[in-house]
Design a protein around this motif. Structure first.
Motif, PDB file in Angstrom:
ATOM      1  N   GLY A  73       0.811  -1.209   0.000  1.00  0.00           N
ATOM      2  CA  GLY A  73       0.000   0.000   0.000  1.00  0.00           C
ATOM      3  C   GLY A  73       0.841   1.254   0.000  1.00  0.00           C
ATOM      4  N   TRP A  74       0.379   2.282   0.703  1.00  0.00           N
ATOM      5  CA  TRP A  74       1.107   3.544   0.781  1.00  0.00           C
ATOM      6  C   TRP A  74       2.281   3.421   1.757  1.00  0.00           C
ATOM      7  CZ3 TRP A  74      -0.146   6.559  -3.001  1.00  0.00           C
ATOM      8  CH2 TRP A  74      -1.465   6.673  -3.448  1.00  0.00           C
ATOM      9  N   ASP A  75       3.335   4.150   1.484  1.00  0.00           N
ATOM     10  CA  ASP A  75       4.501   4.180   2.363  1.00  0.00           C
ATOM     11  C   ASP A  75       4.506   5.523   3.099  1.00  0.00           C
ATOM     12  OD1 ASP A  75       7.141   4.479   3.436  1.00  0.00           O
ATOM     13  OD2 ASP A  75       7.869   2.985   2.005  1.00  0.00           O
ATOM     14  N   ASP A  76       4.136   5.503   4.377  1.00  0.00           N
ATOM     15  CA  ASP A  76       4.050   6.735   5.161  1.00  0.00           C
ATOM     16  C   ASP A  76       5.355   7.526   5.145  1.00  0.00           C
ATOM     17  OD1 ASP A  76       1.602   5.662   5.750  1.00  0.00           O
ATOM     18  OD2 ASP A  76       1.905   5.508   7.912  1.00  0.00           O
ATOM     19  N   SER A  77       6.470   6.813   5.224  1.00  0.00           N
ATOM     20  CA  SER A  77       7.759   7.497   5.347  1.00  0.00           C
ATOM     21  C   SER A  77       8.079   8.344   4.121  1.00  0.00           C
ATOM     22  CB  SER A  77       8.882   6.486   5.594  1.00  0.00           C
ATOM     23  OG  SER A  77       9.060   5.643   4.462  1.00  0.00           O
ATOM     24  N   PHE A  78       7.622   7.911   2.949  1.00  0.00           N
ATOM     25  CA  PHE A  78       7.891   8.689   1.734  1.00  0.00           C
ATOM     26  C   PHE A  78       7.187  10.034   1.782  1.00  0.00           C
ATOM     27  CE2 PHE A  78       6.197   9.922  -2.477  1.00  0.00           C
ATOM     28  CZ  PHE A  78       7.390  10.305  -3.074  1.00  0.00           C
ATOM     29  N   TRP A  79       5.905  10.032   2.097  1.00  0.00           N
ATOM     30  CA  TRP A  79       5.143  11.279   2.109  1.00  0.00           C
ATOM     31  C   TRP A  79       5.651  12.220   3.192  1.00  0.00           C
ATOM     32  CZ3 TRP A  79       2.427  12.007  -2.093  1.00  0.00           C
ATOM     33  CH2 TRP A  79       1.987  10.893  -2.824  1.00  0.00           C
ATOM     34  N   LYS A  80       6.068  11.678   4.315  1.00  0.00           N
ATOM     35  CA  LYS A  80       6.617  12.516   5.378  1.00  0.00           C
ATOM     36  C   LYS A  80       7.974  13.087   4.976  1.00  0.00           C
ATOM     37  CE  LYS A  80       4.200   9.978   9.037  1.00  0.00           C
ATOM     38  NZ  LYS A  80       4.332   9.042  10.196  1.00  0.00           N
ATOM     39  N   MET A  81       8.766  12.298   4.276  1.00  0.00           N
ATOM     40  CA  MET A  81      10.103  12.740   3.890  1.00  0.00           C
ATOM     41  C   MET A  81      10.058  13.899   2.893  1.00  0.00           C
ATOM     42  SD  MET A  81      13.256  10.460   2.334  1.00  0.00           S
ATOM     43  CE  MET A  81      13.458   9.562   3.870  1.00  0.00           C
ATOM     44  N   ILE A  82       9.044  13.921   2.010  1.00  0.00           N
ATOM     45  CA  ILE A  82       8.985  14.978   1.002  1.00  0.00           C
ATOM     46  C   ILE A  82       8.122  16.161   1.446  1.00  0.00           C
ATOM     47  CG2 ILE A  82       9.364  13.299  -0.841  1.00  0.00           C
ATOM     48  CD1 ILE A  82       6.416  13.644  -1.632  1.00  0.00           C
ATOM     49  N   GLY A  83       7.632  16.132   2.681  1.00  0.00           N
ATOM     50  CA  GLY A  83       6.891  17.268   3.198  1.00  0.00           C
ATOM     51  C   GLY A  83       5.407  17.242   2.937  1.00  0.00           C
TER      52      GLY A  83
END
Length: 684
Positions: free
Chosen positions: A266-276
């Motif tokens: 599914g979605w990767d939380d860490s990616f969205w948090k890393m890019i703001g």
């Protein structure tokens, strides 16, 4: 697509029919998806196109014939709706994959500044309703079993009440779509790629500016008011299925290919948090999708009463989870039965085929049983096109658009227009004929032995993944006539074909085993474009019986959602049909020691290529290229990064760019010093 001074694509809706009901004769003469009449490859074939009162009269007679036929055979129909870059098309398709009615209508494009391309979701939906009503007019509603949508992977922005929100600084809310080809988010995609996050492994190692995360980040950074009001962000195919059903489910195809979703995690939380963009994680990703369906799976309870009325379709009929337009084209051609055509892919798995969807841009769709990571090529995506198989997607950002740009920008274009009109042919049919006249006894490819085009006028999507690259033409003279225009046109087509070869060779080097090309889209109507692809890749090209393969792919989705087929694979085989097969002319290749566009052929080879004496396109001696190969092979390699991405994957694209610069410089000056090249792009 060139725009009119007012920022719109000119034209009117068209409605086309076969000459006789259910005739096996192929219908020709319509422009390809998202292309105006007379677009590259669309001319030379005379079809039926009627407007206004005349069209209404034909509709009446045609639908009467449909009713007569349907009463005898109880044919089942499916509606495919395709939203291209500049037009919306619909087709009524039967269970054998025959397009029995087709309609097309242009949609608006705004270009408020260079590399900004915008559309209106309301305009797009209105066009969908208009063309669908036309193709089903007079047909017994009981025979229409399902509807499928496909569209470009553009970003649609809506507020919390599902109303359009501006994606522009002017605050024009009706312009709420950032088109796929929009390149405004350059700095945002650079930031994303600098993270080297593990999700980038599934997009060839580097995210494209054409994908959705950089566009979302651009909106947040530049349009704060729209960002705060935003309630939903849709990929355009998913917006259409929502409009039809009222269900906000997303297609696995769109979220996997353009949003970094994976089918297993599914979605990767860490990616969205890393890019703001950590705010998108809230409420279980409600803004970008927390309910994902496989392509062809039925969405909700089918058409809502409101949507049914607007589309002219029965309430409650099945609506399928959608596809991106190129993937629908792949679905429409790649699974066809090829028995009896003496093709190398006969008795071979579908993984031996690549579907090439060629219109405004081109996509190269290859499938595999196991994931294959191809540097510079998107994917692997699981079940994004064919359920159960992994997909790799190469592409060229401008192909039909590039040909049109080069031809229409030439000083001899008015002369071409005049002569083509006098001969009652399209400009591209006339150019093909003109090349035949001036080639004399030589193969047509030899005409451009001293003229070469580098085709990345809108950046390179695959496999160099460099949106900053520009186009280049080498070998120009002071000639200003029609002969020179025809040669530049030919060299551009050859450059595009060489780009395809570069993509295929990169995929094969990574583990794909490809022996046959399946072409569809507007450019597949151009015999010169098709033959050059066969000759330059050395592979046979299969053309679909139905030119409108993207619409057939969309209809396949509707057929599966209806339950009339047990699987996508079954529908692909039964509804996809082979038309013409074009074989490569190996004699031309054997003789071609000075084959046209040799420079791009060399430039577009992957890192570490050698001249083995078999490739007759090679014109630079092996000993002279050795230092360049050594420099490429010395590109640093290393161990896996903390984000799960290998150093090899990180540096392979950089290595390709080094080769591109070195070879251009070497071939032009004889040295490895930087070459100052003209900045050639698609800017108007």
């Amino acid at each position: 697509m060139p725009l009119s001074p007012g920022g719109t694509v000119p034209g009117r809706s068209r409605l086309s029919f076969p000459p006789l009901p259910f005739s096996s004769r192929r219908r020709r003469g319509r422009p390809g998806k998202g292309e105006p009449s007379g677009f590259p490859g669309s001319g030379g074939f005379q079809g039926t196109s009627l407007l206004g009162v005349c069209a209404a009269r034909v509709v009446s007679g045609w639908t009467s014939l449909l009713r007569m036929h349907s009463k005898k055979t109880a044919v089942r129909y499916y509606v495919g709706i395709d939203v291209g870059s500049a037009s919306v098309r619909a087709a009524l398709v039967d269970g054998c994959g025959t397009v029995v009615a087709h309609a097309e209508q242009p949609i608006q494009i705004w270009e408020p500044q260079p590399d900004h391309y915008e559309q209106s979701s309301a305009d797009i939906w209105a066009a969908c309703c208009s063309v669908t009503k036309k193709v089903v007019c007079g047909v017994d509603a009981a025979q229409i079993r399902g509807v499928g949508f496909d569209a470009t992977c553009s970003l649609v922005v809506l507020d919390k009440q599902f109303q359009p929100l501006a994606v522009n600084c002017e605050g024009q809310n009706h312009r709420n779509v950032i088109m796929w080809m929009d390149h405004r988010a350059v700095s945002q995609v650079e930031l994303i790629n600098a993270t080297q996050h593990r999700v980038l492994n599934y997009v060839g190692g580097a995210m494209s500016v054409e994908m959705q995360p950089p566009k979302l980040l651009w909106i947040k950074e530049n349009l704060q008011e729209s960002w705060e009001k935003a309630g939903y962000f849709f990929d355009l195919p998913d917006f259409l299925s929502w409009k039809a059903t009222g269900v906000t489910a997303r297609s696995l195809c769109t979220v996997v290919c353009k949003w970094t979703y994976t089918s297993d995690k599914g979605w990767d939380d860490s990616f969205w948090k890393m890019i703001g963009l950590e705010c998108l994680v809230k409420d279980k990703y409600e803004k970008i999708g927390n309910h994902v369906l496989s392509p062809g799976e039925a969405v909700g309870k089918g058409l809502t009463p409101e949507a049914a009325k607007e589309l002219g379709l029965p309430e409650g009929i099945a609506v399928a989870a959608s596809l991106i337009d190129a993937h629908a084209g792949g679905l429409g051609v790649i699974g066809a039965d090829v028995k009896g055509h003496n093709l190398p892919c006969e008795n071979q798995p579908i993984t031996s085929r690549v579907a090439m969807i060629c219109g405004t841009s081109s996509c190269h769709m290859g499938v595999s049983e196991k994931p294959i990571f191809v540097p510079g090529v998107w994917g692997p995506y699981f079940s994004a096109m064919v359920p159960g198989l992994w997909l790799n997607e190469g592409g060229q950002s401008a192909t039909g658009k590039l040909i049109d740009h080069v031809v229409r920008g030439h000083v001899a274009f008015p002369e071409l227009q005049s002569k083509a009109a006098a001969s009652a042919h399209s400009i591209y049919t006339y150019l093909n004929s003109h090349l035949d006249l001036i080639k004399k006894s030589l193969p047509v490819g030899f005409l451009t032995v001293d003229l070469h085009v580098w085709p990345d006028f809108h950046g390179n999507r695959s496999p160099l993944t460099d949106l900053t690259l520009k186009g280049m033409v080498v070998g120009l003279t002071l000639s200003r006539g029609l002969d020179e225009l025809a040669l530049i046109y030919l060299a551009t087509i050859q450059a595009i074909a060489l780009g395809t070869r570069h993509i295929l060779e990169t995929m094969q080097a990574a583990g794909h085993d490809i022996n046959t090309l399946f072409l569809c889209g507007g450019l597949s109507k151009n015999p010169l474009f098709v033959q050059m692809h066969a000759d330059i890749t050395g592979k046979p090209v299969v053309l679909s019986r139905e030119v409108e393969s993207v619409l057939v792919g969309a209809a396949i989705l509707g057929a599966c959602a209806s339950g009339d087929f047990a699987s996508i694979q079954e529908a692909m085989v039964k509804m996809g049909k082979i038309g013409r097969v074009v074989q490569p002319n190996h004699e031309h290749k054997r003789r071609g020691t000075t084959m046209s566009s040799a420079a791009p052929s060399i430039l577009q080879r992957g890192p570490g290529f050698t001249s083995d004496g078999e490739d007759k396109h090679m014109v630079v001696p092996k000993k002279q290229t050795a230092p360049l190969r050594k420099k490429i092979h010395e590109t640093p390699q290393g161990e896996d990064s903390s984000q799960g991405k290998s150093q090899e994957q990180q540096h392979v694209t950089q290595g390709q760019k080094v080769q591109f610069q070195d070879l251009v410089s070497f071939m032009s000056t004889g040295s490895d010093k930087p070459l100052l090249c003209a900045d050639t792009s698609l800017s108007g």
